[in-house]
Design a protein around this motif. Structure first.
Motif, short mmCIF file in Angstrom:
data_model
loop_
_atom_site.label_atom_id
_atom_site.label_comp_id
_atom_site.label_asym_id
_atom_site.label_seq_id
_atom_site.Cartn_x
_atom_site.Cartn_y
_atom_site.Cartn_z
N SER A 291 22.03 -10.05 4.82
CA SER A 291 20.76 -10.25 5.52
C SER A 291 19.76 -10.94 4.62
O SER A 291 19.79 -10.81 3.40
N ASP A 292 18.81 -11.68 5.24
CA ASP A 292 17.75 -12.30 4.45
C ASP A 292 16.52 -11.40 4.32
O ASP A 292 15.50 -11.82 3.77
N ALA A 293 16.62 -10.16 4.82
CA ALA A 293 15.53 -9.19 4.61
C ALA A 293 15.50 -8.79 3.14
O ALA A 293 16.53 -8.40 2.57
N ASP A 294 14.33 -8.89 2.50
CA ASP A 294 14.30 -8.62 1.07
C ASP A 294 14.31 -7.11 0.78
O ASP A 294 14.06 -6.28 1.66
N THR A 295 14.60 -6.79 -0.45
CA THR A 295 14.74 -5.39 -0.86
C THR A 295 13.44 -4.61 -0.68
O THR A 295 13.45 -3.44 -0.28
N GLY A 296 12.31 -5.25 -0.97
CA GLY A 296 11.02 -4.56 -0.83
C GLY A 296 10.75 -4.14 0.59
O GLY A 296 10.28 -3.02 0.84
N TRP A 297 11.04 -5.02 1.56
CA TRP A 297 10.84 -4.67 2.97
C TRP A 297 11.73 -3.50 3.37
O TRP A 297 11.28 -2.57 4.06
N ARG A 298 12.98 -3.52 2.92
CA ARG A 298 13.88 -2.42 3.28
C ARG A 298 13.48 -1.11 2.61
O ARG A 298 13.61 -0.04 3.20
N GLN A 299 13.00 -1.20 1.37
CA GLN A 299 12.68 0.01 0.62
C GLN A 299 11.32 0.60 0.98
O GLN A 299 11.15 1.82 1.03
#
Length: 603
Positions: A495-503
């Motif tokens: 996915s192109d969702a970054d780690t910060g958004w997921r965390q």
């Protein structure tokens, strides 16, 4: 690319390519332009070159490639020529520079070697004649840079470990210092976003300052304090817009309420705006002066809900207004639908703004398409001509676009009301909007279809599952079907969702994957597929990294056993949207046929 001499209306060719289109451009100075490219013949995921960067004089001379469009480093080709250009990951900044030399500022992307998230942007000063570049010092892992009224870097915004920070280049010390930090996600009372810099050294920032609505304030970098009173505030909207520079100072402020307008701080520009509005009544007329105010020529962008953007030049000395061209020149405004902002009471009393577009010459009890915006934590629409909406209206459909809770731009309370409400109160707002249209007599209750992309596609599936009595069919493209997949990569795609958004973002705004696991399962359409019996058109891009194709395939596999009217279309090579004209035509042709079959008749 062509350049027009305004006084004589003569046209000069600047540059062209046989295999790609010229895309974005910026002025370097009064005689030189810099521009990048885009290959519109293939979908985004199949493009084998970067935008690159090129410069040329207005007469076509002095052409130079500044940034290589090839992804292959020179060290792998054995060529020494490529070392004279910057690498492919160097891009236009998208801001006006000083335009007093042959140099501009560009940004270079750097990625995390482990997660491959965007880590930061370096800022480079690039001479467009010699190709020489200098990397400027940065205060942190900067994600965005802001130039001041003189076109020089003055503010940088960074984001690390869920915390955003604002950094300021102090002109007295020529050193960076941090002004503030606050959480990157959610809604911080202490947060602000720099919009521009005045000639007096004050920042213009957008901030809530403890209130429900964001407003535009002056901010003093010396004292780190907001001004006591806002420069611009709106009763029903958060401040959204940009500052307008001319002559090394801020002369105006663009403002978005229901529509865009300009607050002029300059008396001359106020008079110019009045003159243009008198010549183009009933339209939004965005007047933009030149960076150098000694020229009388100004660019005017004019539009309405029925008229696409049309471009003019205006001479402030002679009051001459001349048409340059239009974005969609063959559109007849008289044949377009009328768009209005309405306000709807949700079942819990919250006011939901919504955009209602009725076909030209419309009557009552029309077939209705409830069109749900993506995001979802952004503003969906503003007053103006919209191609998708007008396509539907031209086929005889009323279109309703609710700004459901969680949408931004309407205050903190409206935004916060949507936290962890996917498929719940957010979905109720969409259903309540459709019921409002029935009660007002706009919609035929037996001919309502729900449609949308991305989050809007998710809302389509949830609407069909939750309100089968209301929505007779659904059109969803690029829609999320399994909320658990938002938090992790599918084996077939990263996915192109970054780690910060997921965390930090997803757990706060959508739901914690552990504590809210049951809610996420209960509000995932893939687990509700057995309840969806209405006709359904689904479409996905094979190479979508935002909402990967497994979302569509897994849901279609679950629904087709008991719903033969569920169709899945896959566009090869496409990502999160249709980049190829042929695919846009194919998709909307399918939509037209589908709606005609299920809630028509077509006019």
């Amino acid at each position: 690319m062509y350049a027009a001499e305004l006084s004589s209306r003569s046209i000069k060719g600047v540059a062209r390519f046989d295999n790609v289109d010229i895309d974005e451009f910026e002025w370097v100075n009064g005689q030189r332009l810099v521009f990048d490219t885009r290959d519109a013949s293939v979908p985004a995921s199949d493009r084998n070159s970067a935008p690159g960067l090129f410069a040329a004089n207005l007469d076509g001379s002095g052409f130079r490639m500044l940034v290589d469009s090839s992804f292959t480093p020179a060290s792998e080709t054995g060529s020494m020529i490529k070392q004279r250009t910057l690498p492919y990951n160097t891009y236009l900044l998208g801001q006006q520079g000083a335009q007093d030399s042959d140099s501009i500022y560009v940004r270079r992307a750097n990625w995390d070697e482990v997660s491959w998230d965007l880590d930061h942007f370096d800022l480079l000063r690039l001479n467009t004649v010699t190709g020489k570049a200098e990397t400027l010092p940065r205060p942190a892992k900067v994600l965005s840079w802001l130039l001041d009224a003189r076109g020089e870097p003055r503010v940088a915004m960074s984001d690390q470990d869920g915390t955003s920070a604002v950094h300021y280049m102090d002109p007295a010390t020529q050193a960076w210092r941090q002004l503030a930090s606050f959480p990157s996600y959610g809604d911080s009372a202490a947060g602000f976003w720099p919009m521009g810099l005045g000639s007096d050294g004050k920042l213009y920032v957008s901030s809530r300052a403890g209130q429900d609505k964001e407003a535009l304030y002056q901010y003093d970098p010396a004292t780190k304090q907001l001004g006591a009173e806002p420069v611009v505030s709106l009763a029903d909207y958060d401040y959204n817009g940009r500052v307008i520079y001319s002559g090394g100072r801020i002369v105006g402020l663009e403002v978005l309420s229901d529509a865009r307008s300009t607050v002029w701080l300059d008396a001359r520009m106020k008079a110019v705006q009045q003159g243009v509005d008198a010549k183009l009544p009933g339209l939004v007329n965005l007047v933009r002066p030149a960076l150098r105010p000694e020229t009388p020529w100004m660019l005017v962008t004019s539009y309405s809900d029925r008229q696409p953007m049309t471009y003019y030049v205006y001479n402030a000395d002679t009051q001459e207004l001349a048409r340059l061209g239009a974005a969609y020149g063959r559109i007849d405004p008289a044949a377009m639908g009328q768009q209005d902002l309405v306000r709807i009471k949700a079942r819990d009393g919250l006011t939901i703004p919504a955009w209602l577009t009725l076909p030209a010459g419309a009557g009552k009890r029309l077939p209705l398409v409830v069109l749900v915006h993506g995001g979802p934590f952004l503003r969906g629409e503003e007053w103006g001509w919209d191609a998708q909406v007008q396509f539907l209206a031209s086929r005889g459909y009323a279109v309703l676009q609710p700004e459901f809770r969680g949408s931004t731009g309407f205050g903190a309370r409206h935004f916060r009301a949507g936290w962890k409400q996917w498929g719940l109160a957010m979905q109720d707002d969409i259903a309540d909007a459709a019921k409002w249209a029935i009660a007002q007599g706009y919609a035929d209750p037996q001919r309502i279809c729900i449609a949308g992309a991305s989050y809007g596609g998710y809302a389509v599936l949830m609407g069909l599952a939750n309100n089968p009595e209301l929505f007779k069919c659904g059109v969803e493209w690029l829609g999320v079907t399994d909320l658990a997949m938002l938090y992790k990569d599918h084996w077939s795609v990263v996915s192109d969702a970054d780690t910060g958004w997921r965390q930090y973002g997803l757990p706060q705004l959508v739901g914690d994957p552990v504590q809210d696991a049951q809610q996420l399962r209960d509000t995932s359409p893939v687990n509700l597929a057995a309840r969806i019996r209405q006709p359904l058109l689904m479409a996905y891009g094979s190479d979508d990294r935002r909402v990967p194709l497994p979302h569509g395939r897994s849901f279609h596999a679950a629904v087709q056993a008991h719903n033969p009217a569920a169709e899945l279309v896959v566009y090869p090579g496409e990502g999160h949207g249709w980049s190829l004209t042929k695919n846009r035509i194919d998709f909307w042709t399918r939509v037209e046929k589908f709606l005609g079959q299920h809630i028509g008749p077509q006019p």
